[in-house]
Motif scaffolding. Structure first.
Motif, PDB file in Angstrom:
ATOM      1  N   LEU A  13      14.222  90.692  64.113  1.00 43.61           N
ATOM      2  CA  LEU A  13      14.426  89.323  64.573  1.00 43.61           C
ATOM      3  C   LEU A  13      15.596  88.665  63.864  1.00 43.61           C
ATOM      4  N   HIS A  14      15.735  88.907  62.574  1.00 46.26           N
ATOM      5  CA  HIS A  14      16.729  88.189  61.782  1.00 46.26           C
ATOM      6  C   HIS A  14      18.029  88.966  61.566  1.00 46.26           C
ATOM      7  N   THR A  15      17.990  90.289  61.688  1.00 45.51           N
ATOM      8  CA  THR A  15      19.205  91.077  61.420  1.00 45.51           C
ATOM      9  C   THR A  15      19.637  91.942  62.591  1.00 45.51           C
ATOM     10  N   GLY A  16      18.742  92.165  63.564  1.00 44.36           N
ATOM     11  CA  GLY A  16      19.055  93.063  64.665  1.00 44.36           C
ATOM     12  C   GLY A  16      18.915  94.529  64.316  1.00 44.36           C
ATOM     13  N   LYS A  17      18.472  94.846  63.099  1.00 43.91           N
ATOM     14  CA  LYS A  17      18.306  96.236  62.679  1.00 43.91           C
ATOM     15  C   LYS A  17      16.875  96.688  62.966  1.00 43.91           C
ATOM     16  N   GLY A  18      16.753  97.812  63.664  1.00 41.67           N
ATOM     17  CA  GLY A  18      15.446  98.297  64.073  1.00 41.67           C
ATOM     18  C   GLY A  18      14.883  99.326  63.117  1.00 41.67           C
ATOM     19  N   ILE A  19      13.939  98.922  62.271  1.00 41.70           N
ATOM     20  CA  ILE A  19      13.228  99.852  61.393  1.00 41.70           C
ATOM     21  C   ILE A  19      11.968 100.290  62.133  1.00 41.70           C
ATOM     22  N   GLN A  20      11.917 101.551  62.541  1.00 44.86           N
ATOM     23  CA  GLN A  20      10.799 102.051  63.338  1.00 44.86           C
ATOM     24  C   GLN A  20       9.727 102.643  62.431  1.00 44.86           C
ATOM     25  N   HIS A  21       8.494 102.208  62.658  1.00 42.95           N
ATOM     26  CA  HIS A  21       7.371 102.700  61.864  1.00 42.95           C
ATOM     27  C   HIS A  21       7.115 104.178  62.146  1.00 42.95           C
ATOM     28  N   LEU A  22       6.913 104.947  61.088  1.00 45.02           N
ATOM     29  CA  LEU A  22       6.401 106.311  61.211  1.00 45.02           C
ATOM     30  C   LEU A  22       4.897 106.275  60.960  1.00 45.02           C
ATOM     31  N   SER A  23       4.269 105.324  61.584  1.00 45.49           N
ATOM     32  CA  SER A  23       2.820 105.145  61.583  1.00 45.49           C
ATOM     33  C   SER A  23       2.506 104.275  62.783  1.00 45.49           C
ATOM     34  N   ARG A  24       1.245 104.230  63.149  1.00 42.57           N
ATOM     35  CA  ARG A  24       0.834 103.366  64.257  1.00 42.57           C
ATOM     36  C   ARG A  24       0.057 102.176  63.690  1.00 42.57           C
ATOM     37  N   LEU A  25       0.560 100.970  63.956  1.00 43.45           N
ATOM     38  CA  LEU A  25      -0.175  99.781  63.531  1.00 43.45           C
ATOM     39  C   LEU A  25      -1.489  99.703  64.304  1.00 43.45           C
TER      40      LEU A  25
END
Length: 581
Positions: free
Chosen positions: A291-303
């Motif tokens: 939301l704030h940086t546009g950088k997508g950190i993708q989880h290697l887990s399922r919330l």
């Protein structure tokens, strides 16, 4: 100790068998929908605001009006014309069980275009969503169907192309069908992160892990091979990009997996899900960072509240418990559709001396996922369903009193914009006496960070009014009595048109965008198209030579209406003003 290289090669080659069963899609059945070689500006599965990108964006040489061709034989099953989204789009259903979609078009081939225009005049409506039977508009593979464009929510000329499963409606990655895109470049691991999963991901921030990329070989920065972690319960995330040989653009990754001590913990493959489920992207990334940086950190887990079907995890959904202080081997793999892969291996070790304990804010309420949550306070009511949140939310509710006109209620502070909401929730606010005479001109505003969203306020009961949103933020009732404006662009009243091909009108509102637009030429409804901020009429057989009166009527969300009339004369360039019969 790290496993030998042959293990990593075996790991990559057997990845589909270990993680997910692969479906073989027909190859060479679909052709390139353009007449130029495919160069991508976006691929399937890229992270976008509130959704994954659901197709391919194919470049059109920075030009509009390139011919678009049917990717295979079938029939046009649907067309849509909308202000946003895909603008003008065509849907072709094929006999092999798939449907192709072509978006952001400028126009359709003549026979189809004439049909649509006739229906627009019959309906007195520019926006359309029309379905067809198999015999109405059959097409052959390679048949010209449309002109490429830049309509709808498009940031530049290109063709958006999709392949869907006709029966389920789910979107599939078109690159799995043998589309000709040269790619022998492996994905790039831009960043590696860990999360302290003793707490909600909405209570902590991702912690960066310093890594070094040495020509595609990734290591922990500093020369060591062991990462010391200050939590016994963790998960990992990656920020990664993919490339192709023919484009300088960066793309989303197709597959990613995480193993610890040779045991698969989490794996995802971005393919085969529906548009509604695409919103689960907000539970698949660190939402606040994006939301704030546009950088997508993708989880290697399922919330725990993420129901997206792309994941294959262990019983702990990819969350790792470090029950001892021994080193454990972690392997991360990234992979694209062509099988190009990137692997990083390192050791992780729990160190209690690095542990940092956190606590919920004193005035917060822990709202778990997979359970409904209701707020019932003196100045605000809200109702969230069981699918609203992906992880535990340390929900903070606040209130600010009404300040000045046109505010018509106090302001409810519903937590903050850093936590996503999966679907719509309902909020109710009581109207204050100062606005009692304006109940037909009420809107509800949500201020969510830099976004402002509006809904027409609906009467609830006992002087309360409601609205629905899918973001958190500050909510308030406003009175809107200001009608929208109507401004001619590039012409004026009593204009004489000779060489101009169109009339452009700009309509704007003080609070939100214009919701309803209608124009009448000499008392007859006339077709204006919509382009960004403007409405455009292209001269056609409905406007003959001679004098005319154009009446434009617009209405905003609150119901305020403006009407303006303009006189103009349509002449031929040589000055002949004889009215055509």
């Amino acid at each position: 100790m790290p496993k030998p290289l042959f293990f990593l090669v075996l790991l990559v080659s057997n990845l589909r068998i270990q993680a997910q069963s692969a479906t073989v899609f027909p190859q060479e059945y679909f052709r390139n929908p353009l007449g130029v070689p495919i160069q991508l500006s976006a691929n399937f599965g890229e992270i976008r605001k509130d959704h994954f990108h659901m197709g391919l964006d194919i470049r059109t040489k920075q030009r509009e009006n390139l011919p678009v061709y049917a990717a295979a034989g079938g029939f046009i099953s649907r067309i849509s014309i909308q202000r946003y989204g895909y603008g003008k789009a065509i849907y072709i259903q094929h006999p092999n069980g798939f449907t192709t979609v072509y978006g952001h078009l400028n126009g359709y081939y003549d026979t189809l275009s004439h049909y649509i225009i006739q229906k627009q005049y019959t309906d007195k409506q520019w926006e359309q969503d029309i379905t067809f039977s198999p015999g109405q508009f059959p097409v052959e593979k390679g048949q010209f169907i449309a002109w490429s464009g830049n309509t709808g929510s498009s940031g530049g000329p290109h063709l958006h192309f999709e392949i869907r499963d006709t029966r389920t409606g789910k979107n599939l990655n078109p690159l799995l069908f043998g589309m000709e895109v040269e790619d022998n470049i492996p994905p790039v691991l831009e960043g590696l992160y860990w999360f302290d999963r003793r707490y909600s991901t909405y209570q902590t921030s991702p912690k960066p892990i310093a890594i070094v990329n040495n020509k595609g070989s990734y290591q922990l920065k500093g020369g060591g091979d062991t990462l010391h972690i200050g939590s016994p319960r963790i998960s990992f995330g990656v920020r990664a990009e993919d490339r192709t040989n023919s484009s300088s653009f960066l793309f989303g990754i197709y597959e990613a997996g995480l193993w610890m001590d040779d045991s698969l913990r989490c794996y995802f493959q971005v393919n085969n899900f529906s548009y509604p489920d695409s919103r689960y992207v907000n539970g698949s990334i660190d939402y606040a960072t994006f939301l704030h940086t546009g950088k997508g950190i993708q989880h290697l887990s399922r919330l725990p509240g993420n129901e997206l079907s792309i994941y294959n995890t262990d019983d702990n959904n990819g969350v790792i418990s470090l029950t001892d202080t021994l080193p454990h081997t972690v392997r991360i793999l990234l992979k694209d559709v062509e099988g190009n892969s990137t692997v990083m291996q390192y050791m992780v070790r729990y160190d209690s001396t690095l542990q940092e304990d956190l606590f919920f804010t004193m005035n917060s309420v822990a709202v778990p996922p997979n359970q409904p949550y209701n707020i019932n306070e003196q100045e605000v009511k809200a109702s969230f369903d069981a699918f609203a949140f992906y992880d535990i939310v340390p929900f903070v509710l606040g209130q600010q009193p009404r300040q000045q006109w046109p505010q018509a209620s106090s302001q409810a502070l519903l937590h903050n914009e850093n936590v996503p909401v999966h679907d719509m929730y309902t909020v109710q606010l009581p109207l204050q006496p100062v606005a009692a005479n304006y109940t037909d001109r009420l809107v509800m505003q949500l201020q969510s960070g830099r976004y402002r969203l509006y809904q027409k306020a609906q009467p609830a009961s006992n002087g309360w009014f409601s609205g629905s949103f899918n973001r958190l933020g500050n909510v308030q009732l406003l009175v809107d009595t200001v009608p929208p404006s109507i401004t001619p662009i590039g012409w004026k009243d009593n204009q004489v048109f000779t060489t101009q091909s169109s009339i452009r009108v700009r309509c704007s509102d003080n609070i939100d965008e214009v919701r309803n637009f209608n124009a009448y030429l000499d008392g007859q409804w006339i077709l204006f198209t919509h382009s960004t901020y403007d409405y455009i009429y292209t001269f056609d057989e409905h406007c003959t030579l001679g004098e005319h009166v154009l009446s434009v009527s617009v209405q905003d969300l609150a119901g305020n209406t403006s009407v303006r009339e303009f006189n103009f004369i349509k002449k031929e360039p040589n000055g002949n003003n004889k009215r055509r019969k």
